[in-house]
Design an enzyme around this catalytic site. Sequence first.
Site, PDB file in Angstrom:
ATOM      1  N   ARG A 187      18.548  -3.983   7.077  1.00 50.47           N
ATOM      2  CA  ARG A 187      18.936  -4.397   8.440  1.00 50.47           C
ATOM      3  C   ARG A 187      20.455  -4.403   8.538  1.00 50.47           C
ATOM      4  O   ARG A 187      21.112  -5.314   8.020  1.00 50.47           O
ATOM      5  CB  ARG A 187      18.381  -5.794   8.730  1.00 50.47           C
ATOM      6  CG  ARG A 187      18.818  -6.408  10.056  1.00 50.47           C
ATOM      7  CD  ARG A 187      17.923  -7.540  10.435  1.00 50.47           C
ATOM      8  NE  ARG A 187      16.567  -7.051  10.507  1.00 50.47           N
ATOM      9  CZ  ARG A 187      16.057  -6.375  11.539  1.00 50.47           C
ATOM     10  NH1 ARG A 187      16.760  -6.168  12.626  1.00 50.47           N
ATOM     11  NH2 ARG A 187      14.817  -5.927  11.505  1.00 50.47           N
ATOM     12  N   TYR A 202      33.048 -10.806  -2.699  1.00 48.03           N
ATOM     13  CA  TYR A 202      33.987 -10.608  -1.582  1.00 48.03           C
ATOM     14  C   TYR A 202      34.739  -9.322  -1.800  1.00 48.03           C
ATOM     15  O   TYR A 202      35.305  -9.101  -2.874  1.00 48.03           O
ATOM     16  CB  TYR A 202      34.972 -11.775  -1.469  1.00 48.03           C
ATOM     17  CG  TYR A 202      34.751 -12.500  -0.171  1.00 48.03           C
ATOM     18  CD1 TYR A 202      34.990 -11.851   1.036  1.00 48.03           C
ATOM     19  CD2 TYR A 202      34.240 -13.789  -0.142  1.00 48.03           C
ATOM     20  CE1 TYR A 202      34.729 -12.487   2.243  1.00 48.03           C
ATOM     21  CE2 TYR A 202      33.977 -14.429   1.053  1.00 48.03           C
ATOM     22  CZ  TYR A 202      34.228 -13.772   2.249  1.00 48.03           C
ATOM     23  OH  TYR A 202      33.962 -14.383   3.426  1.00 48.03           O
ATOM     24  N   THR A 221      22.005   1.998  13.705  1.00 50.81           N
ATOM     25  CA  THR A 221      21.458   0.958  12.828  1.00 50.81           C
ATOM     26  C   THR A 221      20.822   1.676  11.641  1.00 50.81           C
ATOM     27  O   THR A 221      20.462   2.853  11.738  1.00 50.81           O
ATOM     28  CB  THR A 221      20.362   0.136  13.521  1.00 50.81           C
ATOM     29  OG1 THR A 221      19.323   1.032  13.942  1.00 50.81           O
ATOM     30  CG2 THR A 221      20.886  -0.623  14.725  1.00 50.81           C
ATOM     31  N   ASP A 227      25.283   6.257  20.736  1.00 56.21           N
ATOM     32  CA  ASP A 227      24.641   5.149  20.027  1.00 56.21           C
ATOM     33  C   ASP A 227      23.260   5.654  19.620  1.00 56.21           C
ATOM     34  O   ASP A 227      22.330   5.710  20.426  1.00 56.21           O
ATOM     35  CB  ASP A 227      24.535   3.918  20.929  1.00 56.21           C
ATOM     36  CG  ASP A 227      23.873   2.742  20.217  1.00 56.21           C
ATOM     37  OD1 ASP A 227      23.319   2.942  19.114  1.00 56.21           O
ATOM     38  OD2 ASP A 227      23.902   1.623  20.779  1.00 56.21           O
ATOM     39  N   GLU A 240      36.760  -7.621   0.980  1.00 49.86           N
ATOM     40  CA  GLU A 240      37.463  -7.236   2.216  1.00 49.86           C
ATOM     41  C   GLU A 240      38.345  -6.033   1.940  1.00 49.86           C
ATOM     42  O   GLU A 240      39.052  -5.990   0.930  1.00 49.86           O
ATOM     43  CB  GLU A 240      38.318  -8.398   2.719  1.00 49.86           C
ATOM     44  CG  GLU A 240      37.498  -9.444   3.448  1.00 49.86           C
ATOM     45  CD  GLU A 240      38.351 -10.597   3.963  1.00 49.86           C
ATOM     46  OE1 GLU A 240      39.555 -10.631   3.671  1.00 49.86           O
ATOM     47  OE2 GLU A 240      37.787 -11.454   4.654  1.00 49.86           O
ATOM     48  N   LYS A 277      15.969   1.066  11.617  1.00 44.57           N
ATOM     49  CA  LYS A 277      14.911   1.509  12.542  1.00 44.57           C
ATOM     50  C   LYS A 277      14.188   2.700  11.899  1.00 44.57           C
ATOM     51  O   LYS A 277      13.717   2.547  10.778  1.00 44.57           O
ATOM     52  CB  LYS A 277      15.517   1.745  13.919  1.00 44.57           C
ATOM     53  CG  LYS A 277      16.074   0.414  14.480  1.00 44.57           C
ATOM     54  CD  LYS A 277      16.679   0.464  15.849  1.00 44.57           C
ATOM     55  CE  LYS A 277      17.215  -0.920  16.233  1.00 44.57           C
ATOM     56  NZ  LYS A 277      17.943  -0.909  17.513  1.00 44.57           N
TER      57      LYS A 277
END
Length: 424
Positions: free
Chosen positions: A241, A60, A232, A206, A62, A235
Site C-alpha cells: 500500500r 530513518y 499507487t 494519475d 531522509e 491496486k
Amino acid sequence: MTTPFYGPDFDALEQFDPEIAGVLVSELARIRSGLQLIASENMSSPAVIAALGSTLTNKYAEGYPGRRYYGGCSEVDKAETLAIERCKALFDADHANVQPHSGASANQAVYGAFMQPGDTILSMALPMGGHLTHGTKVSFSGKWFNAVSYGVERESENIDYAEVERLAKEHRPKVILAGGSAIPRLIDFEFFRNLADEVGAIFWVDAAHFIGLVAGKAIPSPVPYADVVSFTTHKVLRGPRAGAIVCKEEHAKTIDKAVFPMMQGGPQMHSIAAKAVNFKECATPEYADYAKQVIANARQLATSLGEHGIRPTTGGTDTHLSLHDLQGIGVTGAEAEQRADAAGIVLNKNAIPFDPAKPNIASGIRVGSPSVTTQGMGTDEMKVIADLIHTAITQGDGDPEHPVAKQVRAGVSELVERFPAYPR
Ligand SMILES: *Cc1c(COP(=O)(O)O)cnc(C)c1O
C-alpha cells in the site's frame, strides 16, 4: 540463507496482543470467505508481505540513496536503488521516485512540483470518474488550487475530449490531468499531450488504477506522453500500500524535491523494499498473463452483468473495472452494496455519469477483477459471479439471514473453495 532473517512472529503477537492478532486472523478469514470485487484492491504476494513485515521499518533515511541525512543507510540504499532501477525499467521511464507513502501523497508532490497556490489545474470531475485529489473542495487540491473540471459525453459516457479542449483554451491551466478512479475505458494520451503542448501546460497522468495493466503490457502506457505519471502500488499492480512517481528527466530534480523535503519526511524503507519486490514480480511473464486475464475477466463480468439488465456504462470496459447503472433494475447503489455484502460479495456503490442520486446513495456500482483474477478465476467464473450478484441485489434485502443471501453465499463458497485466496 547465511544470516537468520528476523521476520513476522505471529506467536509472539498472539501472546502479547490477542486482540490485534484476532483482527489479523479474522480479516484473513473474511478475505478468504468472500468475493473481493473492489476495483482498487488486490492481494499482494507472500514475498511482498515478507518485505513489509521486516526490520526495514525502523530505519530513518531522509534523502535519497547516497545522499542521506542519517548514517547507517548502506543497506536501505541498496533496496531503494533496486526499487528505482526496476521501476524505471518496468515503465521505460527516465526517472522514478519510489518514496510516496500513498497515491494521495504522490499527487500532493506533483502539485507541489508544478503549481503554486491559486494556480489552475484542468482535471476530471469526481462524479464523472475523477478522484478526490483532483481538485475537490474537501481535499487540499481543491482548497489550495483552482480546479476546472471536465466530464464525459452524455451519449458515449466517454471522456468529453471537445470539452477538455475548450476548457484548456479558455482557462490556460498550469497542469492538465488525465486519469481517475472510475474510468472503464482507455484514455487518449496523445490527445492530451498535443493539447498540453498547445496551451503550454504540464501533462500529468494519475495512473493509480491502471498502472498494473501498463506494467503487464496489456494496455498502452502513458509514460511516453506525460511529463509526469503518479500511481499507487497496491491496486492492479499488486504491491504494498503506497505510491510512486515516474517522470521525464527534465523534471527529475523538481519531483524529488517535492516528495522530500516538501511533502514528506523519512521514507518507509520496508515499503520501498516491498515495492522493489513487486516491480520484479511485474516484470515476469506470469504477471503479463495476469494483467491480460484481469482485462478478459473484467470484460466478461461487464458483459454478463449487462445481460442481466445491469447496464455497463460506456457499454463495457477495456480495463480492470466496470461501472454499472442500476436504474434499469430499480435498485440504488447503496442497496446493491449492502445486499451484495450480506451475500459475501464485496463491491462498492459508485456515482455514474450524470447521476441523479446523492453520492452516498448513488445509482451505480463499480466492480473490478484484480483480486478474483489473482485467485486464479477465469471468464467462466465471471459468468457465475454475475449471476450471483444479480440474484443478491435483485432478490436480497441486505439481511445476511435472508434465504437469498444464504443461497448466494453457498455459491460464493463453492467458488472460493476452488480458487482460495492465500492458499495454505
Ligand atoms: C486510489 C487513487 C488515489 C489515491 O491513492 P491512496 O493510496 O488511497 O492515497 C489517487 N488517485 C487515483 C486516481 C486513485 O484511484
